[in-house]
Design a protein around this motif. Structure first.
Motif, PDB file in Angstrom:
ATOM      1  N   ASP A 177       4.734 -13.767   2.507  1.00  0.00           N
ATOM      2  CA  ASP A 177       4.997 -13.121   3.872  1.00  0.00           C
ATOM      3  C   ASP A 177       5.621 -13.997   5.017  1.00  0.00           C
ATOM      4  O   ASP A 177       6.470 -13.644   5.676  1.00  0.00           O
ATOM      5  CB  ASP A 177       3.596 -12.516   4.457  1.00  0.00           C
ATOM      6  CG  ASP A 177       4.283 -11.595   5.469  1.00  0.00           C
ATOM      7  OD1 ASP A 177       4.689 -10.442   5.485  1.00  0.00           O
ATOM      8  OD2 ASP A 177       3.870 -12.013   6.722  1.00  0.00           O
ATOM      9  N   ALA A 178       5.246 -15.256   4.969  1.00  0.00           N
ATOM     10  CA  ALA A 178       5.603 -16.180   5.974  1.00  0.00           C
ATOM     11  C   ALA A 178       6.990 -16.634   5.782  1.00  0.00           C
ATOM     12  O   ALA A 178       7.821 -16.901   6.585  1.00  0.00           O
ATOM     13  CB  ALA A 178       4.736 -17.279   6.203  1.00  0.00           C
ATOM     14  N   ASP A 179       7.400 -16.906   4.356  1.00  0.00           N
ATOM     15  CA  ASP A 179       8.543 -17.187   3.945  1.00  0.00           C
ATOM     16  C   ASP A 179       9.617 -15.996   4.385  1.00  0.00           C
ATOM     17  O   ASP A 179      10.581 -16.278   4.916  1.00  0.00           O
ATOM     18  CB  ASP A 179       8.539 -17.338   2.479  1.00  0.00           C
ATOM     19  CG  ASP A 179       7.819 -18.432   2.030  1.00  0.00           C
ATOM     20  OD1 ASP A 179       7.464 -19.423   2.674  1.00  0.00           O
ATOM     21  OD2 ASP A 179       7.432 -18.297   0.587  1.00  0.00           O
ATOM     22  N   VAL A 180       9.276 -14.948   4.212  1.00  0.00           N
ATOM     23  CA  VAL A 180      10.327 -13.850   4.276  1.00  0.00           C
ATOM     24  C   VAL A 180      10.260 -13.570   5.980  1.00  0.00           C
ATOM     25  O   VAL A 180      11.399 -13.334   6.330  1.00  0.00           O
ATOM     26  CB  VAL A 180       9.744 -12.416   3.739  1.00  0.00           C
ATOM     27  CG1 VAL A 180      10.937 -11.486   4.097  1.00  0.00           C
ATOM     28  CG2 VAL A 180       9.723 -12.524   2.178  1.00  0.00           C
ATOM     29  N   ALA A 181       9.282 -13.894   6.733  1.00  0.00           N
ATOM     30  CA  ALA A 181       9.419 -13.895   8.164  1.00  0.00           C
ATOM     31  C   ALA A 181      10.200 -15.001   8.699  1.00  0.00           C
ATOM     32  O   ALA A 181      10.865 -14.720   9.689  1.00  0.00           O
ATOM     33  CB  ALA A 181       8.086 -14.267   8.859  1.00  0.00           C
ATOM     34  N   ARG A 218       3.580  -3.210  10.386  1.00  0.00           N
ATOM     35  CA  ARG A 218       3.594  -4.762   9.725  1.00  0.00           C
ATOM     36  C   ARG A 218       3.443  -4.580   8.283  1.00  0.00           C
ATOM     37  O   ARG A 218       3.854  -5.763   7.796  1.00  0.00           O
ATOM     38  CB  ARG A 218       2.415  -5.267  10.787  1.00  0.00           C
ATOM     39  CG  ARG A 218       2.161  -6.699  10.303  1.00  0.00           C
ATOM     40  CD  ARG A 218       3.436  -7.670  10.729  1.00  0.00           C
ATOM     41  NE  ARG A 218       3.352  -9.055  10.449  1.00  0.00           N
ATOM     42  CZ  ARG A 218       3.568  -9.324   9.048  1.00  0.00           C
ATOM     43  NH1 ARG A 218       3.658  -8.635   8.249  1.00  0.00           N
ATOM     44  NH2 ARG A 218       3.219 -10.877   8.965  1.00  0.00           N
ATOM     45  N   CYS A 219       2.785  -3.666   7.641  1.00  0.00           N
ATOM     46  CA  CYS A 219       2.657  -3.938   6.306  1.00  0.00           C
ATOM     47  C   CYS A 219       3.970  -3.527   5.574  1.00  0.00           C
ATOM     48  O   CYS A 219       4.481  -2.546   6.052  1.00  0.00           O
ATOM     49  CB  CYS A 219       1.397  -2.992   5.823  1.00  0.00           C
ATOM     50  SG  CYS A 219      -0.243  -3.163   6.693  1.00  0.00           S
ATOM     51  N   VAL A 229       1.780  -6.843   1.127  1.00  0.00           N
ATOM     52  CA  VAL A 229       0.935  -6.401   2.382  1.00  0.00           C
ATOM     53  C   VAL A 229       0.720  -4.827   2.373  1.00  0.00           C
ATOM     54  O   VAL A 229       1.958  -4.317   2.713  1.00  0.00           O
ATOM     55  CB  VAL A 229       1.311  -7.074   3.618  1.00  0.00           C
ATOM     56  CG1 VAL A 229       0.161  -6.674   4.798  1.00  0.00           C
ATOM     57  CG2 VAL A 229       1.370  -8.562   3.573  1.00  0.00           C
ATOM     58  N   VAL A 230      -0.331  -4.408   1.997  1.00  0.00           N
ATOM     59  CA  VAL A 230      -0.370  -2.852   1.813  1.00  0.00           C
ATOM     60  C   VAL A 230      -1.621  -2.438   2.876  1.00  0.00           C
ATOM     61  O   VAL A 230      -2.660  -2.913   2.810  1.00  0.00           O
ATOM     62  CB  VAL A 230      -0.841  -2.506   0.446  1.00  0.00           C
ATOM     63  CG1 VAL A 230      -0.850  -1.051   0.417  1.00  0.00           C
ATOM     64  CG2 VAL A 230       0.100  -3.265  -0.530  1.00  0.00           C
ATOM     65  N   GLY A 231      -1.213  -1.552   3.721  1.00  0.00           N
ATOM     66  CA  GLY A 231      -1.782  -1.031   4.620  1.00  0.00           C
ATOM     67  C   GLY A 231      -2.660   0.350   4.045  1.00  0.00           C
ATOM     68  O   GLY A 231      -1.823   0.961   3.406  1.00  0.00           O
TER      69      GLY A 231
END
Length: 238
Positions: A177-181, A127-128, A78-80
């Protein structure tokens, strides 16, 4: 074979329908079709159709999400996009970002744009996983949303075309991202149970979880981390 890498453009709170239409056209120009609007401040996209030349199908298929977390949950990177600098976050140029997005394929990348007035908030930037900025003149660093999206779409296609002759090596399915969360939440439980977190959390868990994100875990590795930390947490709770 498509010349577009698996990248999702995420527009946070867009205010201007014409900008949305222009982004759709830019995506169509360069072979991208995955995008999401997060809590858009514009509901009527009819004006967008005037600028979405030959890209009306993208206006029909765009995902609408309530939160940034929902929009990027299945993305591994995820890149902002923001000119601000945030400690602990790499700051990539568009070409560098595009090359890495191609190299990470088939893992999906989310490219996040803030709203037209204020850009990404500090919370959204944190968050990114990484940040990217277009190297504009210091006297005028701000670009129109659609202009910025166009530049990134072009960079992504250029990188994909340059890498096309190379046969990608087989890779394990990447952690999302959900896995790492989920790993991060289990880590938080273990650190509290072991009294490493005796007071306010501050940034300790986030910094530790960032090392796992930089490691580019596979989905299997993330599941193993989650299971191992859950077992430790249960043992500490006894």
């Amino acid at each position: 074979m498509s010349a577009a890498p698996p990248v999702r453009l995420v527009l946070l709170g867009p205010r201007n329908a014409e900008n949305v239409g222009a982004v759709a056209r830019a995506m169509k120009n360069f072979g991208l079709d995955d995008w999401a609007l997060v809590a858009p401040r514009v509901e009527d996209l009819a004006p967008a159709r005037r600028l979405a030349v030959h890209a009306g199908d993208l206006l029909e298929s765009v995902r609408r999400c309530a939160t940034l977390e929902e929009a990027v949950a299945d993305c591994a990177w995820v890149v902002g996009t923001t000119p601000r600098r945030v400690p602990g976050r790499r700051r990539l140029g568009p070409a560098e970002l595009a090359r890495e997005a191609v190299a990470r394929a088939p893992a999906r990348t989310a490219l996040v744009f803030g709203d037209e007035r204020s850009g990404l908030s500090n919370a959204d930037a944190l968050r990114c996983h990484e940040l990217s900025a277009i190297p504009a003149e210091a006297a005028q660093p701000s670009l129109n949303l659609a202009q910025a999206a166009l530049l990134y779409c072009w960079s992504l296609r250029e990188a994909a075309l340059a890498a096309a002759p190379r046969a990608p090596a087989p890779r394990a399915a990447p952690a999302t991202d959900a896995d790492v969360a989920r790993v991060e939440e289990r880590l938080r439980e273990v650190l509290r149970g072991g009294r490493f977190l005796a007071g306010p959390e501050r940034h300790a868990v986030r910094d530790l979880a960032d090392t796992l994100r930089r490691a580019r875990l596979s989905a299997r590795e993330a599941r193993l981390w989650t299971a191992a930390l859950a077992r430790v947490a249960r043992t500490l709770a006894r």
